[in-house]
Scaffold this motif. Structure first.
Motif, mmCIF file in Angstrom:
data_model
loop_
_atom_site.group_PDB
_atom_site.id
_atom_site.type_symbol
_atom_site.label_atom_id
_atom_site.label_comp_id
_atom_site.label_asym_id
_atom_site.label_seq_id
_atom_site.Cartn_x
_atom_site.Cartn_y
_atom_site.Cartn_z
ATOM 1 N N TRP A 198 27.161 41.529 31.075
ATOM 2 C CA TRP A 198 26.819 40.770 32.272
ATOM 3 C C TRP A 198 27.302 39.317 32.207
ATOM 4 N N GLU A 199 27.276 38.740 31.050
ATOM 5 C CA GLU A 199 27.696 37.346 30.920
ATOM 6 C C GLU A 199 29.180 37.199 31.226
ATOM 7 N N ASP A 200 29.994 38.144 30.657
ATOM 8 C CA ASP A 200 31.431 38.116 30.939
ATOM 9 C C ASP A 200 31.706 38.383 32.419
ATOM 10 N N SER A 201 30.919 39.283 33.005
ATOM 11 C CA SER A 201 31.065 39.585 34.423
ATOM 12 C C SER A 201 30.824 38.336 35.267
ATOM 13 N N ALA A 202 29.784 37.586 34.912
ATOM 14 C CA ALA A 202 29.460 36.357 35.646
ATOM 15 C C ALA A 202 30.555 35.311 35.481
ATOM 16 N N LYS A 203 31.130 35.217 34.272
ATOM 17 C CA LYS A 203 32.190 34.243 34.020
ATOM 18 C C LYS A 203 33.407 34.493 34.913
ATOM 19 N N VAL A 204 33.750 35.767 35.066
ATOM 20 C CA VAL A 204 34.904 36.100 35.900
ATOM 21 C C VAL A 204 34.639 35.727 37.349
ATOM 22 N N ARG A 205 33.443 35.997 37.829
ATOM 23 C CA ARG A 205 33.102 35.654 39.211
ATOM 24 C C ARG A 205 33.120 34.143 39.418
ATOM 25 N N ILE A 206 32.631 33.405 38.426
ATOM 26 C CA ILE A 206 32.630 31.940 38.521
ATOM 27 C C ILE A 206 34.066 31.414 38.539
ATOM 28 N N LEU A 207 34.926 32.023 37.705
ATOM 29 C CA LEU A 207 36.332 31.616 37.662
ATOM 30 C C LEU A 207 37.001 31.825 39.018
ATOM 31 N N ALA A 208 36.713 32.953 39.637
ATOM 32 C CA ALA A 208 37.288 33.234 40.954
ATOM 33 C C ALA A 208 36.798 32.227 41.980
ATOM 34 N N LYS A 209 35.510 31.875 41.880
ATOM 35 C CA LYS A 209 34.941 30.927 42.830
ATOM 36 C C LYS A 209 35.531 29.540 42.640
#
Length: 656
Positions: free
Chosen positions: A578-589
């Motif tokens: 989940w942490e890596d998943s959140a990082k990718v979403r933050i990067l996209a944002k």
């Protein structure tokens, strides 16, 4: 006896009624200074040099485009026993050519022979032009070869006829014969030669001929410049077009309206709408072609609102009104930019204005129906096609195939396909793609092999369609074979899209490592689409290792495809990271990427309703949610277990 039979034949062809021959009163009165209300009959011509009078009347009538009247006058002239001369017959032949009635043309040709004018220079020149307009080039060439004396008009008429019939090789052959006979091609010859190559799509050769013409010092005409500007537009050669524009100014061709219109088209098709607009504004006199050129310039550049604004100005014009070309330009513009609803709205307005659609309009509307899956509206348009006798047009036929197959109605699509007598490559490609997108790979392969057997050479688009079909149907062996045959058998060099199809084919089948190897060994640098195909396969088969390596390549490309980031986020979430998943979403944002909302559409009572994900302003939304709730309860009662995974709704919200 033969003479009488020929007279009766022409008489029956024209369906002549016993009445006075109505002439263009203004033109005839000006020629003979006769009162406007004088009765124009042929009685009394015996004292007024009848042939000379008739020749003058025929000239006036034909020059004004009243070809039916000209032939009626000729018919009555023959019935009264007045013999035609070398001036009468060319005018009559010209009228026959514009009437496009083959039998009548042959009859008049027989009159030429019976009256002994088969060697008359002007008469034979007109006959050559007549057969050229009829598409009977073998007859035109036969007449030309039998001529004992030829003029420049003879040569130019034949070259022009080949150009009219899209035969640039024939035009070139006559051009070469002309030079061998010691004649120097004049500007009219060059215009026809250039036009023939431009009409056949041989744009580079057209430019070569134009350069050759200038090297030889042949005088350039406004018509030549218009042809060359059209080629610059088709090839998007804006720099070359600007040089021609300079020549237009220096050569004094700025006052030719059709040259200005050609310049607007050139700038517009090259995407330079600013210069197109400047030219339009500076024009002192404009015709409908000028307006349509500017509307098309904006529409083809994707600036549909601007195109519609110009269209509205034309609609409010005190003299001119939008014609079918004007309407088609804005309809096609909105259609090509995904604004199908606006296209359909404009189509209804066009019908209300009493403007009948042409093949281009119908093709654009069918494309909209295909994208919106509006099959009922598509069937309605198909009915109009049949009533308007447009079903023989290949553009419309291909549009119908595309519409029906994308809507999943293969019986109707196949029926249209089979009824096309002269299928082109687009017909075959559309049918293959239609089967492929619905997972009917075997059907797509059957059409592909049938196409090859019929002698068609598959192109890049064909292989994208058939490889995609194999991918969606899981036909790995067949897909591999076709990919190998592209170069070895058909000589088609694989492009980025073909590699993406192969990666998708192997990835869907779980052959991720093989797909990864193809990407790494590509002869060109893979783009985000190729990597994304592999990444999607990793998500399907929950392979995090290859996914991470693939995602690294995508992120390094600085791709603006938000979908790739969402795929990687889903892969991490599915494996509990989940942490890596959140990082990718933050990067996209942080990169400012926005996910394109999913859309669906439904047609109810000939009206198309479009639904967008997250749109809470949709009319009737409460009723829709109520129905969905009851459907969910019914699915649960019947034992459906939903697939649990990362909440896409939350992902979407974070990117909005």
């Amino acid at each position: 006896m033969i003479w009488a039979m020929e007279v009766d034949t022409v008489h029956s062809e024209l369906q002549y009624e016993e009445e006075y021959v109505l002439l263009d009163l203004d033109s005839v009165s000006s020629l003979f200074q006769i009162p406007e209300n004088a009765p124009y009959t042929l009685s009394g011509l015996d004292t007024m040099h009848p042939v000379l009078i008739i020749d003058q009347k025929l000239k006036a009538i034909v020059s004004h485009g009243f070809y039916e009247k000209a032939l009626k006058l000729y018919d009555k002239m023959r019935r009264l026993g007045v013999w035609a001369d070398g001036f009468t017959l060319p005018l009559v032949i010209r009228a026959c050519a514009f009437m496009d009635r083959s039998r009548l043309c042959k009859n008049v040709h027989s009159h030429v022979i019976q009256m002994g004018f088969q060697n008359h220079l002007h008469v034979v020149n007109e006959l050559i032009g007549m057969y050229g307009k009829l598409g009977r080039m073998e007859c035109a060439l036969q007449l030309f070869d039998k001529m004992s004396v030829r003029s420049y008009v003879s040569w130019n008429t034949l070259v022009s006829s080949y150009a009219l019939n899209y035969d640039c090789d024939g035009a070139s052959e006559i051009y070469n014969r002309m030079e061998l006979d010691g004649l120097e091609p004049n500007p009219v010859t060059w215009t026809s030669l250039l036009s023939s190559h431009a009409r056949c799509g041989r744009n580079e050769k057209t430019m070569e001929l134009f350069d050759m013409m200038r090297v030889r010092g042949t005088e350039t005409t406004a018509e030549v410049l218009a042809v060359v500007l059209s080629v610059c537009a088709d090839m998007a050669l804006v720099d070359k077009g600007k040089k021609i524009h300079g020549y237009v100014i220096r050569g004094g061709f700025r006052e030719y309206l059709f040259v200005k219109n050609a310049l607007i088209c050139m700038y517009g098709k090259c995407g330079d709408v600013e210069n197109a607009y400047k030219l339009f504004v500076l024009m002192e006199s404009k015709n409908l072609v000028s307006w349509n050129a500017l509307i098309s310039s904006y529409a083809e550049s994707g600036l549909c609102d601007e195109a519609y604004a110009i269209f509205s100005q034309l609609d409010a014009h005190p003299v001119m009104t939008p014609n079918i070309i004007s309407w088609s330009a804005v309809i096609q513009g909105f259609s090509s930019t995904g604004q199908g609803e606006k296209s359909l709205e404009l189509f209804r307005q066009m019908q209300g204005a009493g403007v009948l659609p042409n093949c281009v309009t119908i093709s654009s509307l069918l494309s909209v129906c295909a994208e919106l899956a509006a099959i009922n509206l598509g069937r309605e348009i198909h009915g109009h096609v049949l009533r308007a006798l447009m079903d023989g047009n290949i553009l419309v036929g291909n549009g119908l195939i595309n519409m029906y197959t994308k809507c999943g109605s293969f019986n109707e699509g196949s029926r249209v396909f089979e009824n096309i007598d002269s299928k082109d490559l687009i017909s075959w490609n559309t049918m293959i793609a239609g089967y492929g997108m619905h997972g009917l790979g075997e059907n797509a392969l059957r059409i592909f092999h049938r196409m090859v057997k019929m002698g068609f050479e598959p192109d890049n688009v064909t292989f994208i369609a058939v490889l995609s079909a194999c991918s969606h149907a899981g036909l790995v062996t067949e897909g591999r074979l076709l990919f190998d045959q592209m170069i070895g058998v058909y000589g088609v060099k694989p492009q980025m899209e073909h590699y993406a199809c192969m990666v998708d084919l192997l990835g869907r089948a779980g052959l991720l490592q093989e797909g990864s190897n193809i990407v790494k060994n590509m002869p060109m640098k893979p783009n985000a689409c190729v990597w994304s195909a592999l990444l999607n396969s990793c998500r399907m088969h929950k392979n995090t290792d290859i996914a991470e390596e693939t995602a690294t390549h995508i992120f390094n490309l600085n791709s603006e495809m938000a979908g790739s980031y969402m795929l990687m986020s889903d892969i991490y979430a599915a494996s509990g990271r989940w942490e890596d998943s959140a990082k990718v979403r933050i990067l996209a944002k942080e990169k400012g990427l926005r996910k394109i909302r999913g859309q669906s559409s439904i047609q109810v009572k000939n009206k198309v309703f479009v639904f967008s994900a997250g749109n809470t302003m949709q009319a009737g939304l409460e009723l829709i949610y109520t129905i969905l709730y009851h459907l969910a309860l019914q699915m649960e009662r019947e034992g459906y277990v939903p697939k649990m995974g990362v909440s896409q709704e939350n992902t979407d919200k974070e990117l909005d």
